[in-house]
Design a protein around this motif. Structure first.
Motif, PDB file in Angstrom:
ATOM      1  N   MET A  87      53.766  19.474 122.250  1.00 65.50           N
ATOM      2  CA  MET A  87      53.760  19.850 120.854  1.00 65.50           C
ATOM      3  C   MET A  87      54.243  18.674 120.017  1.00 65.50           C
ATOM      4  N   ALA A  88      53.519  18.313 119.003  1.00 65.92           N
ATOM      5  CA  ALA A  88      53.882  17.204 118.135  1.00 65.92           C
ATOM      6  C   ALA A  88      55.036  17.603 117.227  1.00 65.92           C
ATOM      7  N   ARG A  89      56.011  16.696 117.103  1.00 67.81           N
ATOM      8  CA  ARG A  89      57.160  16.950 116.245  1.00 67.81           C
ATOM      9  C   ARG A  89      56.848  16.509 114.832  1.00 67.81           C
ATOM     10  N   SER A  90      57.302  17.297 113.890  1.00 69.98           N
ATOM     11  CA  SER A  90      57.153  16.890 112.505  1.00 69.98           C
ATOM     12  C   SER A  90      58.504  16.410 112.016  1.00 69.98           C
ATOM     13  N   GLY A  91      58.486  15.577 111.038  1.00 68.89           N
ATOM     14  CA  GLY A  91      59.727  15.053 110.502  1.00 68.89           C
ATOM     15  C   GLY A  91      59.572  13.585 110.175  1.00 68.89           C
ATOM     16  N   ILE A  92      60.685  12.976 109.883  1.00 64.07           N
ATOM     17  CA  ILE A  92      60.701  11.572 109.495  1.00 64.07           C
ATOM     18  C   ILE A  92      61.111  10.731 110.695  1.00 64.07           C
ATOM     19  N   ASP A  93      60.294   9.779 111.049  1.00 63.91           N
ATOM     20  CA  ASP A  93      60.551   8.882 112.177  1.00 63.91           C
ATOM     21  C   ASP A  93      61.363   7.678 111.685  1.00 63.91           C
ATOM     22  N   TYR A  94      62.664   7.900 111.480  1.00 64.89           N
ATOM     23  CA  TYR A  94      63.510   6.839 110.950  1.00 64.89           C
ATOM     24  C   TYR A  94      63.550   5.632 111.869  1.00 64.89           C
ATOM     25  N   GLY A  95      63.608   5.874 113.176  1.00 59.52           N
ATOM     26  CA  GLY A  95      63.653   4.756 114.119  1.00 59.52           C
ATOM     27  C   GLY A  95      62.417   3.877 114.021  1.00 59.52           C
ATOM     28  N   GLY A  96      61.248   4.500 113.985  1.00 56.26           N
ATOM     29  CA  GLY A  96      60.002   3.739 113.860  1.00 56.26           C
ATOM     30  C   GLY A  96      59.908   3.013 112.530  1.00 56.26           C
ATOM     31  N   MET A  97      60.374   3.683 111.478  1.00 57.66           N
ATOM     32  CA  MET A  97      60.345   3.061 110.151  1.00 57.66           C
ATOM     33  C   MET A  97      61.274   1.851 110.095  1.00 57.66           C
ATOM     34  N   MET A  98      62.460   1.955 110.694  1.00 52.71           N
ATOM     35  CA  MET A  98      63.393   0.827 110.731  1.00 52.71           C
ATOM     36  C   MET A  98      62.815  -0.325 111.558  1.00 52.71           C
ATOM     37  N   HIS A  99      62.185   0.016 112.670  1.00 48.53           N
ATOM     38  CA  HIS A  99      61.577  -0.996 113.528  1.00 48.53           C
ATOM     39  C   HIS A  99      60.532  -1.799 112.735  1.00 48.53           C
ATOM     40  N   ARG A 100      59.652  -1.093 112.042  1.00 45.46           N
ATOM     41  CA  ARG A 100      58.621  -1.765 111.241  1.00 45.46           C
ATOM     42  C   ARG A 100      59.233  -2.551 110.081  1.00 45.46           C
ATOM     43  N   ALA A 101      60.281  -2.016 109.478  1.00 46.04           N
ATOM     44  CA  ALA A 101      60.942  -2.715 108.376  1.00 46.04           C
ATOM     45  C   ALA A 101      61.586  -4.017 108.863  1.00 46.04           C
ATOM     46  N   MET A 102      62.213  -3.983 110.035  1.00 47.21           N
ATOM     47  CA  MET A 102      62.830  -5.188 110.580  1.00 47.21           C
ATOM     48  C   MET A 102      61.767  -6.229 110.937  1.00 47.21           C
ATOM     49  N   GLN A 103      60.636  -5.768 111.476  1.00 50.36           N
ATOM     50  CA  GLN A 103      59.547  -6.707 111.741  1.00 50.36           C
ATOM     51  C   GLN A 103      59.049  -7.320 110.443  1.00 50.36           C
ATOM     52  N   GLY A 104      58.963  -6.518 109.385  1.00 48.78           N
ATOM     53  CA  GLY A 104      58.543  -7.018 108.076  1.00 48.78           C
ATOM     54  C   GLY A 104      59.521  -8.033 107.514  1.00 48.78           C
ATOM     55  N   LEU A 105      60.805  -7.803 107.714  1.00 43.17           N
ATOM     56  CA  LEU A 105      61.821  -8.750 107.265  1.00 43.17           C
ATOM     57  C   LEU A 105      61.622 -10.094 107.957  1.00 43.17           C
ATOM     58  N   ILE A 106      61.429 -10.066 109.271  1.00 43.80           N
ATOM     59  CA  ILE A 106      61.208 -11.305 110.026  1.00 43.80           C
ATOM     60  C   ILE A 106      59.924 -11.987 109.556  1.00 43.80           C
TER      61      ILE A 106
END
Length: 156
Positions: free
Chosen positions: A1-20
């Protein structure tokens, strides 16, 4: 079953990659300011990594590069960066995807990011409901997630 909600970990990961990506893009256009320099550790097994065979043989799992005094042809795109580095007076071009990054450190300002492996991220996403976010790892860092920022090991 797919979970709904906010994927904060994935969002932070992408944000850190964007910073680099932003930092490397600025350096590609303007050079390294002041005493800034970078230690970048990456997984050489990542399918997007392009490097000389002799380097891959020498570093079959992980490699740390230094962007400081001599580097050339630094270019950045949405998926990663390319750079030519000097290995024993032999210029070697490399392509490093952001997904292959494990650490990014600028010791001149005591800044560092650590990325957990994608497998750890996937496992954490399955267990997020039970995870209290404790500090149970043997090296003193949190379990999984890409949002880890530990500076103590680079302090002088």
């Amino acid at each position: 079953m797919a979970r709904s909600g906010i994927d904060y970990g994935g969002m932070m990961h992408r944000a850190m990659q964007g910073l680099i990506a932003d930092v490397l893009d600025r350096v590609s256009k303007h050079g390294l300011p002041g005493d800034h320099h970078f230690f970048i550790t990456f997984d050489t097994r990542d399918e997007g990594v392009e490097m000389a065979d002799w380097l891959r043989e020498r570093y079959p799992e992980e490699m740390t590069i230094v962007i400081q005094h001599w580097f050339d042809n630094l270019t950045v795109d949405d998926l990663g960066f390319t750079v030519t580095l000097n290995f024993g007076n032999s210029p070697e071009p490399m392509r490093i995807p952001f997904d292959a990054l494990r650490t990014f450190v600028d010791p001149s300002v005591e800044f560092g990011l650590r990325f957990e492996t994608q497998e750890a991220d996937d496992d954490d996403n399955e267990d997020d409901e039970d995870d209290e976010g404790g500090d149970d790892s043997p090296d003193g860092g949190p379990n999984g997630g890409g949002e880890v920022v530990q500076l103590d090991r680079w302090r002088k």
